[in-house]
Design a protein around this motif. Structure first.
Motif, mmCIF file in Angstrom:
data_model
loop_
_atom_site.group_PDB
_atom_site.id
_atom_site.type_symbol
_atom_site.label_atom_id
_atom_site.label_comp_id
_atom_site.label_asym_id
_atom_site.label_seq_id
_atom_site.Cartn_x
_atom_site.Cartn_y
_atom_site.Cartn_z
ATOM 1 N N PRO A 50 31.143 11.171 13.912
ATOM 2 C CA PRO A 50 30.802 10.093 14.843
ATOM 3 C C PRO A 50 31.559 10.182 16.173
ATOM 4 O O PRO A 50 31.092 9.692 17.197
ATOM 5 C CB PRO A 50 31.168 8.818 14.076
ATOM 6 N N GLY A 51 32.722 10.820 16.152
ATOM 7 C CA GLY A 51 33.501 11.006 17.378
ATOM 8 C C GLY A 51 33.071 12.237 18.172
ATOM 9 O O GLY A 51 33.607 12.497 19.247
ATOM 10 N N GLY A 52 32.122 12.980 17.655
ATOM 11 C CA GLY A 52 31.595 14.150 18.347
ATOM 12 C C GLY A 52 32.292 15.440 17.968
ATOM 13 O O GLY A 52 33.359 15.433 17.360
ATOM 14 N N ASP A 53 31.681 16.555 18.328
ATOM 15 C CA ASP A 53 32.231 17.864 17.977
ATOM 16 C C ASP A 53 33.338 18.304 18.928
ATOM 17 O O ASP A 53 34.337 18.881 18.515
ATOM 18 C CB ASP A 53 31.128 18.925 17.889
ATOM 19 N N GLU A 54 33.171 17.976 20.200
ATOM 20 C CA GLU A 54 34.122 18.466 21.208
ATOM 21 C C GLU A 54 35.541 18.006 20.912
ATOM 22 O O GLU A 54 36.512 18.764 21.029
ATOM 23 C CB GLU A 54 33.668 17.992 22.600
ATOM 24 N N ILE A 55 35.682 16.757 20.486
ATOM 25 C CA ILE A 55 37.014 16.201 20.230
ATOM 26 C C ILE A 55 37.688 16.933 19.060
ATOM 27 O O ILE A 55 38.909 17.109 19.050
ATOM 28 C CB ILE A 55 36.914 14.671 20.003
ATOM 29 N N LEU A 56 36.889 17.376 18.099
ATOM 30 C CA LEU A 56 37.461 18.121 16.962
ATOM 31 C C LEU A 56 37.875 19.522 17.399
ATOM 32 O O LEU A 56 38.906 20.035 16.963
ATOM 33 C CB LEU A 56 36.456 18.185 15.796
#
Ligand code: HEM
Length: 86
Positions: free
Chosen positions: A41-47
């Motif tokens: 839910p926080g997106g892929d980029e942040i991971l």
């Protein structure tokens, strides 16, 4: 029978730093979140930005739900050797 956890160095974990191969370190544990990137839910980029570092604070600052914490076991790889942390 219990299996000993896999112990990985920070250097080894840090190689997994991209969209197709993304490992994060949270509370000394290593997670391969590659299959979860598109569903996070926080997106892929942040991971991806959370690789190559200790992401514990980033993870905790979000105030992840118990549901999120329960999901982590699905991606668990092993433990990072704390002596190798920068
Ligand atoms: C939201 C799972 C790691 C940043 C969420 C949510 C889940 C989730 C289920 C939805 C809200 C909730 O239930 O709390 C996970 C799992 C992770 C992980 C399983 C690791 C295995 C991280 C990391 C960051 C991060 C390392 C870095 C900062 C966020 C952000 C949101 C979020 C910013 C909020 C999205 C929004 O509501 O706009 N995560 N997360 N997550 N996550 Fe993660």
């Amino acid at each position: 029978m219990t299996l000993d956890p896999k112990i990985l160095s920070f250097e080894e974990v840090s190689k997994h730093n991209r969209k197709t191969d993304c490992w994060v370190i949270i509370s000394g544990k290593v997670y391969d979140v590659t299959p979860f990137l598109d569903d996070h839910p926080g997106g892929d980029e942040i991971l991806i930005l959370a690789t190559e570092k200790d992401a514990t604070e980033d993870f905790e600052d979000v105030g992840h739900s118990q549901n999120a914490i329960d999901m982590m076991k699905d991606y668990y790889v092993g433990e990072v050797d704390s002596n190798t942390m920068p």
